[in-house]
Write a protein that holds these residues in place. Sequence first.
Motif, PDB file in Angstrom:
ATOM      1  N   VAL A  47       0.863  -1.173   0.000  1.00 61.36           N
ATOM      2  CA  VAL A  47       0.000   0.000   0.000  1.00 61.36           C
ATOM      3  C   VAL A  47       0.904   1.229   0.000  1.00 61.36           C
ATOM      4  O   VAL A  47       1.943   1.248   0.669  1.00 61.36           O
ATOM      5  N   LYS A  48       0.544   2.225  -0.781  1.00 63.73           N
ATOM      6  CA  LYS A  48       1.350   3.431  -0.902  1.00 63.73           C
ATOM      7  C   LYS A  48       1.782   3.953   0.469  1.00 63.73           C
ATOM      8  O   LYS A  48       0.968   4.115   1.364  1.00 63.73           O
ATOM      9  N   GLY A  49       3.084   4.185   0.592  1.00 61.76           N
ATOM     10  CA  GLY A  49       3.643   4.649   1.852  1.00 61.76           C
ATOM     11  C   GLY A  49       4.162   3.536   2.734  1.00 61.76           C
ATOM     12  O   GLY A  49       4.858   3.785   3.717  1.00 61.76           O
ATOM     13  N   GLY A  50       3.835   2.285   2.381  1.00 58.79           N
ATOM     14  CA  GLY A  50       4.295   1.154   3.172  1.00 58.79           C
ATOM     15  C   GLY A  50       5.768   0.881   2.977  1.00 58.79           C
ATOM     16  O   GLY A  50       6.385   1.336   2.000  1.00 58.79           O
ATOM     17  N   PRO A  51       6.370   0.111   3.873  1.00 60.18           N
ATOM     18  CA  PRO A  51       7.808  -0.164   3.792  1.00 60.18           C
ATOM     19  C   PRO A  51       8.129  -1.163   2.684  1.00 60.18           C
ATOM     20  O   PRO A  51       7.240  -1.783   2.100  1.00 60.18           O
ATOM     21  N   ILE A  52       9.412  -1.314   2.420  1.00 61.15           N
ATOM     22  CA  ILE A  52       9.905  -2.302   1.466  1.00 61.15           C
ATOM     23  C   ILE A  52      10.763  -3.291   2.250  1.00 61.15           C
ATOM     24  O   ILE A  52      11.702  -2.895   2.945  1.00 61.15           O
ATOM     25  N   PHE A  53      10.407  -4.562   2.139  1.00 57.14           N
ATOM     26  CA  PHE A  53      11.193  -5.624   2.739  1.00 57.14           C
ATOM     27  C   PHE A  53      12.132  -6.156   1.657  1.00 57.14           C
ATOM     28  O   PHE A  53      11.689  -6.698   0.646  1.00 57.14           O
ATOM     29  N   ILE A  54      13.430  -5.986   1.854  1.00 57.13           N
ATOM     30  CA  ILE A  54      14.403  -6.413   0.853  1.00 57.13           C
ATOM     31  C   ILE A  54      15.256  -7.543   1.407  1.00 57.13           C
ATOM     32  O   ILE A  54      15.848  -7.418   2.485  1.00 57.13           O
ATOM     33  N   TYR A  55      15.286  -8.639   0.681  1.00 62.53           N
ATOM     34  CA  TYR A  55      16.122  -9.781   1.051  1.00 62.53           C
ATOM     35  C   TYR A  55      17.457  -9.651   0.339  1.00 62.53           C
ATOM     36  O   TYR A  55      17.518  -9.542  -0.880  1.00 62.53           O
ATOM     37  N   THR A  56      18.535  -9.672   1.118  1.00 63.56           N
ATOM     38  CA  THR A  56      19.879  -9.547   0.562  1.00 63.56           C
ATOM     39  C   THR A  56      20.385 -10.930   0.176  1.00 63.56           C
ATOM     40  O   THR A  56      20.662 -11.774   1.022  1.00 63.56           O
ATOM     41  N   GLY A  57      20.518 -11.145  -1.135  1.00 62.34           N
ATOM     42  CA  GLY A  57      20.744 -12.472  -1.678  1.00 62.34           C
ATOM     43  C   GLY A  57      22.028 -13.148  -1.232  1.00 62.34           C
ATOM     44  O   GLY A  57      23.024 -12.494  -0.920  1.00 62.34           O
ATOM     45  N   ASN A  58      21.985 -14.466  -1.274  1.00 63.00           N
ATOM     46  CA  ASN A  58      23.065 -15.338  -0.810  1.00 63.00           C
ATOM     47  C   ASN A  58      23.944 -15.822  -1.962  1.00 63.00           C
ATOM     48  O   ASN A  58      23.844 -15.335  -3.080  1.00 63.00           O
ATOM     49  N   GLU A  59      24.707 -16.853  -1.644  1.00 62.51           N
ATOM     50  CA  GLU A  59      25.635 -17.459  -2.597  1.00 62.51           C
ATOM     51  C   GLU A  59      24.921 -18.488  -3.475  1.00 62.51           C
ATOM     52  O   GLU A  59      25.271 -19.668  -3.508  1.00 62.51           O
ATOM     53  N   GLY A  60      23.899 -18.036  -4.188  1.00 67.66           N
ATOM     54  CA  GLY A  60      23.165 -18.947  -5.047  1.00 67.66           C
ATOM     55  C   GLY A  60      22.059 -18.237  -5.794  1.00 67.66           C
ATOM     56  O   GLY A  60      21.870 -17.015  -5.660  1.00 67.66           O
ATOM     57  N   ASP A  61      21.344 -18.998  -6.589  1.00 72.22           N
ATOM     58  CA  ASP A  61      20.228 -18.482  -7.363  1.00 72.22           C
ATOM     59  C   ASP A  61      19.186 -17.877  -6.433  1.00 72.22           C
ATOM     60  O   ASP A  61      18.723 -18.520  -5.490  1.00 72.22           O
ATOM     61  N   ILE A  62      18.786 -16.637  -6.686  1.00 74.91           N
ATOM     62  CA  ILE A  62      17.863 -15.942  -5.789  1.00 74.91           C
ATOM     63  C   ILE A  62      16.513 -16.638  -5.718  1.00 74.91           C
ATOM     64  O   ILE A  62      15.797 -16.532  -4.719  1.00 74.91           O
TER      65      ILE A  62
END
Length: 466
Positions: free
Chosen positions: A53-68
């Motif tokens: 929803v507009k204004g909501g946060p972004i959850f970002i996963y920081t990728g590992n040593e492999g296919d995301i």
Amino acid sequence: MNILLIFLAVSWQVVSSNHLFQTKYIDTPLDHFTLNTNNTFKLRYLVYGQFHVKGGPIFIYTGNEGDIMMFAQNTDFIFDIAPIFNALIVFAEHRYYGESLPYGNQTFSRPENLVYLTTAQALADYVYLIEELRRNFFSTMISKDTYPFVAFGGSYGGMLAAWLRMKYPNSVLGAIASSAPIWFFQDLTPCELFYDTITRVFAHFGTDHCNKTIKATWDVIRNVTKTKQGKLYLSSLWKICNNLQTAADVDKLIDWLSNIYVNLAMVNYPYPTNFLTALPAYPVKIFCDKLNSFKIENHGTLLEALGAALEVYTNYTGNTKCNNINVTSEDLGEYAWDYQACTELVMPMCSTENDMFETVPWDFKKYSEDCFKKFNVNGSSPYWPALQYGGKNLRYFSNIVFSNGLMDPWSCGGVLQNVSSSVWSVNITDGAHHIDLRGSHPADTNYVTEARKFHISAIKKWLNMN
């Protein structure tokens, strides 16, 4: 020079049950820290916006040593909680893994092409992506605070999530770092603890008899493979794709077998999974039950018993034709990770008479020589990660949750106690590797359920929702 940013929505893919991701690519600088090159490569990331929803946060996963994709398929906790926060979900792939290959098909053709594979460059990729998402994806934003980012990561990805918050606090508001062994470096963690923990897991789920049987196999394998006939016998017995021919092949087999035990302990989840490979619930128990139930005196040799038990990991689906001892998980970039382990992330490990593994001391000189043979580089200073990211001096950082399953071998290098009023530790007594980032399941114990509740509470606090 300003680099033209290109977002390409090339496909939609079902990554997890009922989750349809948009796959995108961003033109990212190959080298964020010098002016020597203007070269870029396409960094892949996945976007899921159903709960946003507009204004909501972004959850970002920081990728590992492999296919995301593999990590997106096994991190349903983020999907479970996104509706609570009206959050957008982004999974960012790590450079040199999956499809994010700086030199395309030539990326691994020579060691010189790997020079930009560092944690610093990977963190800069994530910062670059975050800032461009703010500027382009959210074109109506008023300020950075309008769309706060929260980082998530498990294992190496958890290390990166924590380091991202520590090094670039302006980019992410906080970090959930699960099973992140940020202290698994020289003089921070004793080298024997990793294999000691795995031995404890096998004893807990499979009895001491299982450990003792495994311990006895190392000498048997070494003795059998001293001859050409023995190598051919074991190759046939264990359905190895390419027959063992040399002593180096036998060493590779030993490493492969050790890594299987590591992986079994890591993903010893209380329900069937298809993370590193297809496995049943509590695979350590199933493995040990199969090994212990094999009547060696009546039905064959110890190696036959072990070969049958190994199929719990290598052939649970019954579809494996032969065993490739060069890899233990197809979706992990083991070659690129070996390079990182040589050039930056040197994690001292040793096995002793007290654990179930073949006894091998930590020898940095030999480690460096092996790195030079494989990549034409000497092993990095084992002290560098601690110097770069603060070692155990974390009291100046904030808004990080370190969670660890105490049945996870990597927990021995994790943060197991609160550091400050805003750098917290959550221990999951019976938990395996980043189990708290997996989706809710009826087999979950109270320990993992409570850990997830803590994560939610921490994020609410960071977002001023409490």
